[in-house]
Each structure stands twice: as structure tokens, then as C-alpha cells.
Design an enzyme around this catalytic site. Structure first.
Site, PDB file in Angstrom:
ATOM      1  CG  HIS A   1      -1.741   1.229   1.352  1.00 27.33           C
ATOM      2  ND1 HIS A   1      -1.880   1.902   2.530  1.00 27.33           N
ATOM      3  CD2 HIS A   1      -2.470   1.903   0.436  1.00 27.33           C
ATOM      4  CE1 HIS A   1      -2.669   2.938   2.350  1.00 27.33           C
ATOM      5  NE2 HIS A   1      -3.035   2.965   1.077  1.00 27.33           N
TER       6      HIS A   1
ATOM      7  CG  ASP B   1      -3.557   5.142  -1.496  1.00 24.48           C
ATOM      8  OD1 ASP B   1      -4.552   5.237  -0.750  1.00 24.48           O
ATOM      9  OD2 ASP B   1      -2.390   5.241  -1.078  1.00 24.48           O
TER      10      ASP B   1
ATOM     11  CE1 TYR C   1      10.541  12.160 -17.249  1.00 24.42           C
ATOM     12  CE2 TYR C   1      12.513  13.475 -17.392  1.00 24.42           C
ATOM     13  CZ  TYR C   1      11.473  12.830 -18.002  1.00 24.42           C
ATOM     14  OH  TYR C   1      11.354  12.851 -19.366  1.00 24.42           O
TER      15      TYR C   1
END
Length: 141
Positions: free
Chosen positions: A22, A64, A110
Site C-alpha cells: 500500500h 489508493d 521523474y
């Protein structure tokens, strides 16, 4: 072959998705993304279009729901409000799963990619075809 598992989900990708916990991030990268440079774990899915790969991943990966932006795309450089066609496709797929596609600056993306659990290098040739997904939980029934 496995019953009920999308056949494009290969053993390497299934292993990574299962091993994630998670809050871990997964990057779905386009063909131009510097995946080898960025990835802690690299999974190659050359030849698979990004939207098809996203559909397959979302068939097994919970997203999530504890954070405001669990799915993010790279902003277009110089035009952050522009939504490239590939990102519109990603947004529609995510919406089907009750998730809104947010956006993030290229260099912030990035930075997150370098810390992600894994980078999945797709065959998506369209520019800005990258998405960052945060793994959620499966609650007991």
C-alpha cells in the site's frame, strides 16, 4: 495461462504488482521515457499500447483512496493545461475505476519515478503517455 487474469499480464509484471505494498508507486511509461535510467525495477512490455496495458493493470491493482492524487500524468511542457489524446484515454479508463487522473510537472514526475517500486516500459509511441499509479488496499469483505 491463468483463469481470470488478463493474458498480457506477464509473470514479471504480476510478480511486481503482487509484491507492491500500500502506497507504493508504479510508473506506466511510454516508449520515449528513460525507463532504464529511472527504474529501480524495470518491466518491459514493448509493443503493448499504454491504454491496453493500463486496463490490464487496473484489472488486478487497487488504486489508493487515501491520497488526493493516486494517478498522475506528466504535464505537457509549456502547456500544462493541455490534455494529450493518450492521457484522455487514460483518464477515461481510470474514471471507469472511480479514479481521477491528476497531473504533475515533468521533472517532479521523474523524481517520483526514480523512487517508484517499478517502471513498466510500454510500447506507447504517443508523447506524454506516462502515468504514475499509487497502489491501494483491498479491504476484507
Amino acid at each position: 495461462m491463468l483463469k481470470g487474469i488478463d493474458p498480457i499480464l506477464n509473470a514479471d509484471l504480476l510478480h511486481a504488482l503482487r509484491a507492491m505494498g500500500h502506497g507504493d508507486d508504479l510508473v506506466l511509461a511510454d516508449a520515449n521515457f528513460p525507463a532504464t535510467t529511472m527504474a529501480r525495477r524495470l518491466i518491459r512490455m514493448d509493443g503493448v499500447p499504454g491504454p491496453r496495458l493500463l486496463q490490464a493493470i487496473l484489472s488486478v491493482l487497487p488504486i489508493d483512496d487515501f491520497v488526493p492524487d493516486p494517478a498522475l500524468r506528466i504535464e505537457v511542457v509549456g502547456a500544462p493545461d493541455e490534455v494529450p489524446p493518450v492521457c484522455a484515454e487514460y483518464a477515461a479508463i481510470l474514471q471507469h475505476h472511480g479514479v481521477t487522473l491528476g497531473r504533475i510537472d515533468r521533472f517532479a514526475f521523474y523524481d517520483r519515478a526514480k523512487q517508484a517500486f517499478a517502471v513498466v516500459a510500454s510500447g506507447e509511441a504517443r508523447l506524454y503517455g506516462c502515468v504514475l499509479l499509487k497502489k491501494g488496499v483491498i479491504r476484507p469483505s
